[in-house]
Design an enzyme around this catalytic site. Structure first.
Site, PDB file in Angstrom:
ATOM      1  CD  GLU A 158      48.565  16.775  32.477  1.00  0.00           C
ATOM      2  OE1 GLU A 158      49.198  15.802  32.807  1.00  0.00           O
ATOM      3  OE2 GLU A 158      47.893  17.309  33.069  1.00  0.00           O
ATOM      4  NE  ARG A 159      45.905  19.825  29.805  1.00  0.00           N
ATOM      5  CZ  ARG A 159      44.551  19.341  29.708  1.00  0.00           C
ATOM      6  NH1 ARG A 159      44.443  19.149  28.369  1.00  0.00           N
ATOM      7  NH2 ARG A 159      43.758  19.200  30.604  1.00  0.00           N
ATOM      8  CD  GLU A 285      43.437  19.828  38.101  1.00  0.00           C
ATOM      9  OE1 GLU A 285      42.702  20.555  37.283  1.00  0.00           O
ATOM     10  OE2 GLU A 285      44.537  19.503  37.464  1.00  0.00           O
ATOM     11  NE  ARG A 318      52.193  23.543  39.853  1.00  0.00           N
ATOM     12  CZ  ARG A 318      50.871  23.288  38.944  1.00  0.00           C
ATOM     13  NH1 ARG A 318      50.051  22.475  39.482  1.00  0.00           N
ATOM     14  NH2 ARG A 318      50.434  24.008  38.062  1.00  0.00           N
ATOM     15  NE  ARG A 335      39.223  25.805  38.417  1.00  0.00           N
ATOM     16  CZ  ARG A 335      39.326  24.955  37.645  1.00  0.00           C
ATOM     17  NH1 ARG A 335      38.488  24.217  36.643  1.00  0.00           N
ATOM     18  NH2 ARG A 335      40.555  25.088  36.894  1.00  0.00           N
ATOM     19  CE  LYS A 359      47.771  26.097  37.214  1.00  0.00           C
ATOM     20  NZ  LYS A 359      47.005  25.377  36.492  1.00  0.00           N
ATOM     21  CG  ASP A 364      43.797  25.939  34.550  1.00  0.00           C
ATOM     22  OD1 ASP A 364      45.022  26.286  34.536  1.00  0.00           O
ATOM     23  OD2 ASP A 364      43.368  24.781  34.028  1.00  0.00           O
ATOM     24  CD  GLU A 386      51.829  27.048  37.456  1.00  0.00           C
ATOM     25  OE1 GLU A 386      51.803  26.872  38.720  1.00  0.00           O
ATOM     26  OE2 GLU A 386      51.799  26.455  36.564  1.00  0.00           O
ATOM     27  CD  GLU A 392      45.793  23.522  29.971  1.00  0.00           C
ATOM     28  OE1 GLU A 392      46.512  23.834  30.484  1.00  0.00           O
ATOM     29  OE2 GLU A 392      44.573  22.666  30.050  1.00  0.00           O
ATOM     30  CD  GLU A 510      40.605  39.651  25.562  1.00  0.00           C
ATOM     31  OE1 GLU A 510      41.585  40.442  25.224  1.00  0.00           O
ATOM     32  OE2 GLU A 510      40.091  39.619  26.841  1.00  0.00           O
ATOM     33  CD1 TRP A 540      35.526  18.153  36.346  1.00  0.00           C
ATOM     34  CD2 TRP A 540      37.482  18.701  36.631  1.00  0.00           C
ATOM     35  NE1 TRP A 540      36.264  16.989  36.609  1.00  0.00           N
ATOM     36  CE2 TRP A 540      37.646  17.260  36.526  1.00  0.00           C
ATOM     37  CE3 TRP A 540      39.058  19.292  36.474  1.00  0.00           C
ATOM     38  CZ2 TRP A 540      38.782  16.656  36.806  1.00  0.00           C
ATOM     39  CZ3 TRP A 540      40.071  18.535  36.886  1.00  0.00           C
ATOM     40  CH2 TRP A 540      39.968  17.296  36.962  1.00  0.00           C
TER      41      TRP A 540
HETATM   42  C1  BDP Z   1      45.643  22.668  34.218  1.00  0.00           C
HETATM   43  C2  BDP Z   1      45.625  21.756  32.970  1.00  0.00           C
HETATM   44  C3  BDP Z   1      46.046  20.371  33.542  1.00  0.00           C
HETATM   45  C4  BDP Z   1      47.293  20.451  34.707  1.00  0.00           C
HETATM   46  C5  BDP Z   1      46.746  21.526  35.847  1.00  0.00           C
HETATM   47  C6  BDP Z   1      47.808  21.982  36.561  1.00  0.00           C
HETATM   48  O1  BDP Z   1      44.519  21.472  32.465  1.00  0.00           O
HETATM   49  O2  BDP Z   1      46.640  19.361  32.733  1.00  0.00           O
HETATM   50  O3  BDP Z   1      47.819  19.269  35.412  1.00  0.00           O
HETATM   51  O4  BDP Z   1      46.386  22.719  35.247  1.00  0.00           O
HETATM   52  O5  BDP Z   1      48.275  23.087  36.734  1.00  0.00           O
HETATM   53  O6  BDP Z   1      45.544  23.989  33.278  1.00  0.00           O
HETATM   54  O7  BDP Z   1      48.023  21.387  37.601  1.00  0.00           O
END
Ligand code: BDP
Length: 678
Positions: A158-159, A285, A318, A335, A359, A364, A386, A392, A510, A540
């Site tokens: 993933e990513r 999610e 998390r 958000r 994070k 994100d 994190e 990504e 940037e 989202w």
């Molecule tokens: C987002 C990503 C997703 C991850 C999510 C996460 O797009 O794929 O599952 O974070 O951190 O940045 O859980």
């Protein structure tokens, strides 16, 4: 191929004088005790010395010269006064290198410490440090120095932007684990001491990693990592009791569920006695979690924490929790507020083997975000910050984006939680609140591409991540220089040119993407390339609120979402006041008219136009720079980076033209410089 060896190239040292001065120390190596970690350290020393000095080391050190490696206790006993090291005060993983006439002692407070010392020693040789400069005491600033793999059981990542997983393939754990061993070498060389190997989104098949079916193979991976001082963790599915053993519920307060996890923990620890613990993405999610049973995150985390506590296990929980189904019309659900709103009220409710993973920003991993207000806001709850080494939202390892400067900026942010000086760096090092466990974790950027990271220059982010979290006082330049010399050699033009490229790359990225801290404007789903309104009317929730008059999100307390009030008052004022709010975050905190004048004297709209033209131009410059080193860089690597840079140029053009066109049409305001905007 060279790309495979990343920064452990161990390239022949040409400087004769240097060789002559060092060589006598390198002929013999002896370890004063037996341990798999020390064997690996010796193996690495032998490999490095062979590569750099063409010396085959000798392992029986009966002579007067050579390297002695071991732990403080044993070395001191054996050699008495010779090695009175001052390590006793330092962390378990600290090391010291001491020179004593013709011997060099590499001493660790533990075998891991000694391994880090060996790596430090090899790095210093490649950087041609003098014998005197080799003497050092080094202790990691952070206890937790972790990576998360987002690898799926089918072998996808993933990513992932560097091929497939090195851990899983076709719903199996890979049989040939040589690549995992090399990965462990690279990680230990920069001090990483923990890893979770499967995606935080635990799908159906990965759920079974914690069962008999796979534990024997997981155990082998744990053993490889153990040999390099790295603890293995697994991401788990909160609903495992239901998915694996058809329990009726996964309610954390249900006795059957508790018992199920206790038994499970016992089973895992029987196989892997030093297993790190679980990483958990719950109620996020669409992943299952305690909310479903009307329980909170502390209930969920503590239930798991109790299950692993007797074995010394940890639960890394998390905090990327927000309502991903929120309605864009409801402006009260910002958000950015979510992690703090969910977790802050639970401070003190978590057991002490739970660590929250937060994070770095409240959204994100955007190219620029303010620091998450949750970090440091919980006095009695362990925390990890994190980062995302995987790019990504920062160009997906096609575009060049050296991220160390971004992380340094985050670490230097002052939270004011215990007055001035309560920086993120000190918070996560455990120096502000009395955290039992804390530190730094990041999403890895590697895959099974020959060069591990897709773009060879993206190796610098993995290297730099490890180096930075061991010693956050290193500068971005120092880290980049170390990496360049180890990877590409010491030719001046190569050093200067690549350094220049790396240091320019984040600001450049940037400039041609989303302006002034507003973020996003990226294609939904895969997150590469521009799509200004892609997320604007979606559930989202990552809005920029651009209309014909202005742009940005009002997050002030009085008129906006109130997000700014999640900070200590000093920071709240700083962000809310237009005079002090950093301009690179202006639109994160404020909704402003296009004609609002920035400190540069430019309007916001003109700034948008200018930075997008500049950003594109700077990618052209990156290409010119890279061409300068063609003669000095191995062909495959040269072409790899050249290809990526041409993709980056195309990407920058798309961003430039779409962003500028969009804002020109929205605002109707012309570019003062009369450039073509459609
Ligand atoms: C987002 C990503 C997703 C991850 C999510 C996460 O797009 O794929 O599952 O974070 O951190 O940045 O859980």
């Amino acid at each position: 191929l060279k790309g495979y060896h990343m920064w452990l190239q161990y390239q022949p040292i040409k400087d004769k004088q240097y060789k002559k001065a060092i060589a006598p120390f390198l002929k013999n190596i002896r370890s004063v005790e037996n341990s798999p970690v020390l064997s690996n350290a010796m193996e690495e020393l032998a490999m490095g010395i062979k590569g750099m000095f063409n010396i085959e080391v000798n392992y029986n050190l009966s002579t007067e010269e050579g390297i002695v490696i071991g732990t403080t206790d044993i070395l001191e006993k054996e050699l008495g006064r010779d090695v009175k090291s001052s390590l006793h005060e330092e962390s378990k993983e600290a090391f010291e290198i001491i020179k004593d006439e013709k011997k060099l002692f590499i001493i660790g407070n533990s075998v891991q410490g000694a391994l880090y010392g060996a790596h430090h020693f090899l790095r210093s040789l490649q950087l041609k440090k003098t014998i005197d400069q080799l003497e050092i005491i080094s202790s990691p600033k952070n206890d937790f120095r972790m990576l998360n793999q987002w690898d799926n059981f089918d072998g996808t990542v993933e990513r992932g932007y560097s091929g497939n997983s090195i851990f899983f393939k076709n719903d199996q754990i890979v049989q040939n684990k040589s690549r995992i061993k090399d990965y462990a070498r690279f990680l230990s060389s920069v001090g990483i001491n923990a890893i979770s190997i499967n995606n935080v989104n635990v799908w159906e098949k990965e759920t079974f990693l914690i069962t008999k079916k796979h534990l024997a193979e997981v155990k082998k991976i744990a053993a490889i990592f153990r040999g390099y001082g790295i603890k293995l963790y697994l991401s788990i599915n909160f609903a495992s009791p239901m998915a694996i053993d058809q329990l009726a519920s996964a309610d954390p307060l249900d006795e059957n569920v508790k018992k199920w996890w206790k038994d499970k923990a016992k089973e895992i620890y029987q196989e892997i006695p030093d297993f790190g613990g679980f990483v958990v993405k719950a109620d996020s999610e669409h992943r299952p979690g305690p909310f479903f049973y009307n329980r909170n995150h502390a209930d969920g985390a503590n239930m798991l924490a109790e299950a692993v506590a007797d074995f010394g296990g940890k639960i890394i929980w998390r905090c990327f929790v927000y309502n991903c189904l929120q309605d864009w019309r409801d402006r009260s659900t910002d958000r950015a507020r979510a992690a703090y709103d969910h977790f802050k009220p639970l401070d003190g409710d978590f057991l002490d083997n739970v660590i929250l993973q937060i994070k770095n920003g409240p959204m994100d991993f955007q190219v620029r975000e303010p620091v998450s207000p949750l970090i440091g806001a919980m006095q009695s709850t362990n925390q990890l910050i994190e980062f995302q080494v995987a790019q990504e939202y920062t160009g997906q390892q096609k575009d060049l984006c050296y991220l160390i400067p971004q992380w340094k900026e985050v670490l230097s942010f002052d939270t004011y939680h215990k007055g001035e000086g309560s920086t993120i760096e000190e918070v996560v090092a455990g120096n502000i609140h009395p955290y039992k466990y804390s530190g730094i974790v990041a999403v890895s950027n590697i895959g099974d591409d020959e060069n591990w990271t897709g773009n060879t220059l993206a190796q610098a982010n993995l290297y730099g991540y490890g180096r930075l979290i061991w010693n956050p006082s290193l500068t971005s330049e120092q880290i980049a220089e170390e990496w360049i010399i180890q990877t590409f050699g010491e030719e001046k033009i190569v050093r200067e040119t690549i350094l220049d490229m790396l240091l320019k790359s984040w600001p450049t990225y940037e400039k041609y993407t989303a302006p002034l801290g507003v973020g996003w404007m990226i294609n939904p789903g895969h997150h590469y390339g521009p799509n200004i309104d892609g997320y604007e009317y979606a559930a989202w929730g990552t809005y920029h609120f651009a209309d014909r008059d202005g742009i940005g999100v009002d997050r002030t307390e009085k008129t906006g979402t109130g997000y700014a009030a999640q900070y200590q008052i000093e920071n709240q004022r700083f962000f809310e006041d237009l005079d002090t709010c950093p301009e690179n975050l202006l639109l994160f905190f404020h909704h402003l008219p296009y004609k609002y004048t920035l400190k540069s004297g430019k309007s916001i709209i003109q700034h948008i136009y200018d930075t997008h033209f500049e950003g594109y131009r700077e990618v052209e410059e990156l290409i010119e720079l890279w061409n300068k080193v063609e003669a000095y860089v191995e062909e495959t690597t040269f072409n790899n980076v050249a290809d990526r840079l041409s993709m980056q140029l195309a990407n920058a053009k798309e961003w430039r033209d779409q962003i500028n066109t969009y804002f020109y049409r929205k605002s109707g305001i012309k570019d003062e410089k009369g450039r073509t905007i459609y």
